[in-house]
Design a protein around this motif. Structure first.
Motif, short mmCIF file in Angstrom:
data_model
loop_
_atom_site.label_atom_id
_atom_site.label_comp_id
_atom_site.label_asym_id
_atom_site.label_seq_id
_atom_site.Cartn_x
_atom_site.Cartn_y
_atom_site.Cartn_z
N GLU A 74 2.37 -6.89 -7.00
CA GLU A 74 3.82 -7.07 -7.02
C GLU A 74 4.46 -6.36 -8.19
OE1 GLU A 74 7.10 -10.73 -6.83
OE2 GLU A 74 4.94 -11.15 -6.93
N ASP A 75 3.87 -6.46 -9.38
CA ASP A 75 4.45 -5.81 -10.57
C ASP A 75 4.37 -4.29 -10.45
OD1 ASP A 75 4.99 -8.29 -11.64
OD2 ASP A 75 3.07 -8.40 -12.72
N CYS A 76 3.22 -3.78 -10.03
CA CYS A 76 3.03 -2.33 -9.92
C CYS A 76 3.89 -1.75 -8.81
CB CYS A 76 1.57 -2.00 -9.68
SG CYS A 76 0.49 -2.37 -11.11
N GLU A 77 4.19 -2.56 -7.77
CA GLU A 77 5.06 -2.07 -6.71
C GLU A 77 6.47 -1.83 -7.25
OE1 GLU A 77 7.34 -3.66 -2.72
OE2 GLU A 77 5.84 -4.94 -3.70
N LYS A 78 6.97 -2.78 -8.06
CA LYS A 78 8.31 -2.61 -8.63
C LYS A 78 8.36 -1.37 -9.52
CE LYS A 78 9.28 -7.59 -8.66
NZ LYS A 78 9.56 -8.77 -9.50
N LEU A 79 7.31 -1.17 -10.32
CA LEU A 79 7.25 0.01 -11.19
C LEU A 79 7.18 1.27 -10.34
CD1 LEU A 79 7.00 1.17 -14.05
CD2 LEU A 79 4.52 0.88 -13.86
N HIS A 80 6.44 1.21 -9.25
CA HIS A 80 6.26 2.36 -8.36
C HIS A 80 7.59 2.77 -7.74
CE1 HIS A 80 2.91 4.74 -6.82
NE2 HIS A 80 3.52 4.81 -5.64
N TRP A 96 0.86 -1.20 0.00
CA TRP A 96 0.00 0.00 0.00
C TRP A 96 0.89 1.24 0.00
CZ3 TRP A 96 -5.14 0.96 -0.48
CH2 TRP A 96 -5.59 2.23 -0.16
N CYS A 97 0.60 2.17 -0.92
CA CYS A 97 1.34 3.43 -0.99
C CYS A 97 0.56 4.46 -0.18
CB CYS A 97 1.50 3.89 -2.43
SG CYS A 97 2.31 5.51 -2.57
N THR A 98 1.17 4.97 0.92
CA THR A 98 0.49 5.95 1.76
C THR A 98 0.39 7.31 1.09
OG1 THR A 98 2.56 6.53 2.87
CG2 THR A 98 1.24 4.76 3.85
N ASN A 99 1.27 7.60 0.13
CA ASN A 99 1.21 8.88 -0.58
C ASN A 99 0.08 8.88 -1.61
OD1 ASN A 99 4.21 8.34 0.22
ND2 ASN A 99 4.04 10.57 0.06
N CYS A 100 0.03 7.82 -2.41
CA CYS A 100 -1.01 7.72 -3.45
C CYS A 100 -2.34 7.22 -2.89
CB CYS A 100 -0.55 6.79 -4.57
SG CYS A 100 0.95 7.32 -5.41
N GLU A 101 -2.27 6.63 -1.68
CA GLU A 101 -3.46 6.08 -1.02
C GLU A 101 -4.15 5.04 -1.92
OE1 GLU A 101 -5.88 9.36 0.22
OE2 GLU A 101 -4.73 9.62 2.06
N GLU A 102 -3.36 4.07 -2.40
CA GLU A 102 -3.94 2.98 -3.18
C GLU A 102 -3.05 1.76 -3.06
OE1 GLU A 102 -4.30 3.96 -7.26
OE2 GLU A 102 -2.16 4.28 -7.59
N GLY A 103 -3.66 0.59 -3.33
CA GLY A 103 -2.93 -0.66 -3.24
C GLY A 103 -2.07 -0.92 -4.48
N LEU A 104 -1.05 -1.76 -4.28
CA LEU A 104 -0.13 -2.09 -5.37
C LEU A 104 0.09 -3.60 -5.40
CD1 LEU A 104 2.58 0.66 -4.68
CD2 LEU A 104 0.78 0.75 -6.41
N ARG A 153 9.37 7.05 -6.43
CA ARG A 153 10.32 6.17 -5.75
C ARG A 153 10.53 6.56 -4.28
NH1 ARG A 153 15.57 7.81 -9.27
NH2 ARG A 153 14.22 6.74 -10.77
N THR A 154 10.20 7.82 -3.93
CA THR A 154 10.36 8.25 -2.53
C THR A 154 9.09 8.05 -1.71
OG1 THR A 154 9.74 10.52 -3.14
CG2 THR A 154 12.10 9.96 -3.14
N HIS A 155 8.04 7.53 -2.34
CA HIS A 155 6.79 7.33 -1.61
C HIS A 155 6.96 6.26 -0.54
CE1 HIS A 155 3.87 9.08 -4.85
NE2 HIS A 155 4.85 9.91 -4.51
#
Length: 358
Positions: free
Chosen positions: A32-38, A22-30, A45-47
């Motif tokens: 495995e693939d989207c996490e690597k891209l994120h 979960w990205c606390t900055n974007c407030e949405e779930g990720l 990358r600083t989120h």
């Protein structure tokens, strides 16, 4: 059962995947693939990314990171108003002494006085509600149950007393009724008995007269008529006396006026009322507001007289301590900076007892 958290980026692409992070900055779930891209994209990358399990613990905590008025992310902080603001809010804070980036305001926030005081405030409120208030209310509830029990017992006792009193009055009235009723019945029976006796005597005199007329001589009839006339006259006078003295009885019941009034005017044994008073439960005051005030109050260029309140000894965990600073928190606690052991901060409560090491 906890509902699954879906990957927000995949949902935008009309694909359904469970989120792993979960990205606390974007407030949405990720996923495995989207996490690597994120993590590899420059803008994200600083989120701060946390696990879904950790997010499950804070998902119900409402923390808005977007300005309700302008719809922009909070980037700045105004200590005068103690508010996070966005770039569009700056014009509304031109008269404020200072506005600085939010990223600077959140430095060491986990060790801040505000967070500590918030935790202390919650702990105090929990202690008040669980230990003091609930105990007081339970005590009041137990006292209420005792009152209820006593009232029910009193109602039952009063009913039993009323029943006994009514039973006693009924027995007394029934006894009096029987006595007087028996007297009337006896009087009727005696009168009837006397009438029958006189009737029988007259009937016998009649038979005797007929026998005398049929059998006796004229002289006997002459003399017997006179004797029998005297007897008949006596019986007639006796019968007349009985008729004159004869009584007719009518038995009645007249309830006592108070009983009649009770039946007519008293419709209940009593009235149940509830008296509501202030429970006077003591609530321990907290210092959360003081913690907020320290952000916005201006500095005062004056020194008041200092007085020693009390002394306490510092606990040494090693051979010596190097105290480089101290601070008294709004809650009354004191923190001591000890540089000798890994730049440790030691916290003491108001009474001087050791609370914890930071």
């Amino acid at each position: 059962m906890t509902s699954a958290i879906l990957c927000g980026i995949c949902q935008y692409r009309d694909t359904i995947k469970d989120a792993r992070q979960w990205c606390t900055n974007c407030e949405e779930g990720l996923c495995e693939d989207c996490e690597k891209l994120h993590r590899s994209t420059k803008n994200t990358r600083t989120h701060k990314i946390i696990s879904i399990n950790d997010y499950q613990h804070i998902k119900d905590v409402v923390v808005s990171q977007v300005c309700e008025q302008h719809g922009k992310n909070y980037d700045l902080y105004c200590p005068t108003h103690d508010n996070a603001i966005c770039i569009a809010c700056v014009d509304q804070h031109k008269s404020c002494s200072q506005v600085f980036p939010l990223i600077e305001a959140v430095v060491n926030i986990k060790e801040s006085t505000a967070l500590t005081d918030l935790e202390d405030t919650i702990n105090v409120v929990l202690q008040n509600s669980k230990i003091n208030m609930i105990v007081d209310i339970k005590s009041s509830a137990e006292a209420f149950d005792k009152q209820e029990e006593n009232i029910k017992k009193y109602i039952k006792e009063m009913r039993e007393k009323l029943n006994k009193h009514l039973d006693d009055m009924e027995q007394k009235l029934t006894k009096d009724f029987s006595t007087k009723s028996e007297y009337c019945k006896t009087a009727y029976a005696n009168t009837i008995k006397k009438i029958i006796s006189s009737y029988d005597k007259l009937a016998k005199l009649k038979n005797d007269t007929e026998s005398l007329k049929r059998i006796a001589s004229d002289e006997q009839i002459f003399l017997g008529t006179r004797e029998m006339s005297k007897v008949v006259e006596k019986e007639i006078n006796s019968m007349k006396s009985m008729f004159d003295a004869g009584k007719s009885y009518e038995i009645k019941l007249e309830l006592d006026a108070n009983i009649s009034s009770l039946l007519d005017n008293v419709s209940h044994l009593g009235i149940i009322s509830i008296k509501e008073d202030n429970a006077n439960m003591q609530f321990k005051e907290t210092k959360l507001n003081q913690a907020k005030m320290q952000v916005s109050l201006p500095l005062v260029n004056s020194v008041q007289e200092l007085r020693l309140k009390h002394k306490f000894k510092l606990e040494k965990v090693s051979l010596k301590m190097i105290v480089t600073g101290c601070l008294m928190l709004p809650s009354g606690d004191i923190v001591i900076a000890d540089k000798w052991v890994h730049n440790k901060v030691v916290k003491y409560n108001e009474s001087g007892s050791h609370a914890k090491d930071i």
